[in-house]
Write a protein that holds these residues in place. Sequence first.
Motif, PDB file in Angstrom:
ATOM      1  N   UNK A  86       0.650  -1.082   0.183  1.00 13.37           N
ATOM      2  CA  UNK A  86       0.174   0.023   0.000  1.00 13.37           C
ATOM      3  C   UNK A  86       1.068   1.294  -0.073  1.00 13.37           C
ATOM      4  N   UNK A  87       0.863   2.112   1.051  1.00 12.78           N
ATOM      5  CA  UNK A  87       1.579   3.325   0.988  1.00 12.78           C
ATOM      6  C   UNK A  87       2.803   3.171   2.144  1.00 12.78           C
ATOM      7  N   UNK A  88       2.924   1.996   2.567  1.00 14.25           N
ATOM      8  CA  UNK A  88       3.852   1.866   3.439  1.00 14.25           C
ATOM      9  C   UNK A  88       5.288   1.518   2.660  1.00 14.25           C
ATOM     10  N   UNK A  89       6.315   2.262   3.140  1.00 14.42           N
ATOM     11  CA  UNK A  89       7.677   1.810   2.411  1.00 14.42           C
ATOM     12  C   UNK A  89       7.848   0.350   2.658  1.00 14.42           C
ATOM     13  N   UNK A 114       7.248 -11.447   1.859  1.00 13.43           N
ATOM     14  CA  UNK A 114       7.351 -10.686   0.607  1.00 13.43           C
ATOM     15  C   UNK A 114       6.615  -9.674   0.458  1.00 13.43           C
ATOM     16  N   UNK A 115       6.756  -8.702  -0.070  1.00 13.91           N
ATOM     17  CA  UNK A 115       5.706  -7.619  -0.237  1.00 13.91           C
ATOM     18  C   UNK A 115       5.489  -7.214  -1.658  1.00 13.91           C
ATOM     19  N   UNK A 116       4.209  -7.033  -2.004  1.00  9.21           N
ATOM     20  CA  UNK A 116       3.763  -6.624  -3.419  1.00  9.21           C
ATOM     21  C   UNK A 116       3.707  -5.105  -3.432  1.00  9.21           C
ATOM     22  N   UNK A 117       4.657  -4.503  -4.139  1.00 12.52           N
ATOM     23  CA  UNK A 117       4.476  -2.990  -4.096  1.00 12.52           C
ATOM     24  C   UNK A 117       3.922  -2.580  -5.424  1.00 12.52           C
ATOM     25  N   UNK A 118       2.814  -1.878  -5.241  1.00 12.54           N
ATOM     26  CA  UNK A 118       2.065  -1.620  -4.145  1.00 12.54           C
ATOM     27  C   UNK A 118       0.908  -2.371  -3.795  1.00 12.54           C
ATOM     28  N   UNK A 149       6.107  -0.747 -10.281  1.00 13.91           N
ATOM     29  CA  UNK A 149       5.973  -1.060  -8.631  1.00 13.91           C
ATOM     30  C   UNK A 149       6.044   0.615  -8.248  1.00 13.91           C
ATOM     31  N   UNK A 150       5.609   1.458  -8.928  1.00 11.61           N
ATOM     32  CA  UNK A 150       5.368   2.774  -8.412  1.00 11.61           C
ATOM     33  C   UNK A 150       4.122   2.769  -7.931  1.00 11.61           C
ATOM     34  N   UNK A 155      -4.573  -0.978  -9.150  1.00 12.67           N
ATOM     35  CA  UNK A 155      -5.896  -1.561  -9.470  1.00 12.67           C
ATOM     36  C   UNK A 155      -6.613  -0.465 -10.142  1.00 12.67           C
ATOM     37  N   UNK A 156      -6.944   0.700  -9.688  1.00 13.28           N
ATOM     38  CA  UNK A 156      -7.785   1.540 -10.281  1.00 13.28           C
ATOM     39  C   UNK A 156      -6.977   1.583 -11.886  1.00 13.28           C
TER      40      UNK A 156
END
Length: 215
Positions: A86-89, A114-118, A149-150, A155-156
Amino acid sequence: MKFLEVLVEGTSDHPTVRVILEKRFRLIENLHFRIHPHQGRGNLSKNPHQEPDPKHRGLLDLLPAKLKAYGSFSKDRCVVVLVDADDTPCQKLKAELIELHRKLKFRPSCALFRIAVEETESWFVADPDAVKKAYPKAKISDLARVQPDSIVGAWELLAKAIGRKAENCSRADKTEWANKIAPHLDLDNPKSPSLKAFLSGINKLLLESQTNSDT
């Protein structure tokens, strides 16, 4: 081979992770892995030792309790946690997850974070060709201009490219996109750095498992 217990945020993540594990690693669901969707992302508790609030069923809400429950697992089973940044680094969130695992007295010996960015839809946005193959009428020009990954509201943006109005989309739409787009993702040369990190993490787990079984 290690059995993977994969924790994801919601049902729309299930098709994507399933396709990746089956297509890229030739794993079979319920034989080599099991995917556990939750009711959203949730939030990490400040006190990981307290019982989770039953009203909050997100992945991060339940993660401390689940990791403790998985503490009885044998070394042949590994917990894989895939959560949206989401918006967490990304590095901050990953460090918090690793620290949570470290603090728990009872915890699984094998855990991969693991992190999906964003978010997992970012993996689709980073691969416009996959979107086009799934939706031949999709307008992918805007997707092609996005740095992988910006933080762009993935999804929008994906909904717009497919020709949907974001305000009219539901969880079922996201699941549909995952079912249709995920099989076309380039998993040999992924455009999304976070998808690449997810693939390399799973690959490392499986290689370690293979090495241990050979010794």
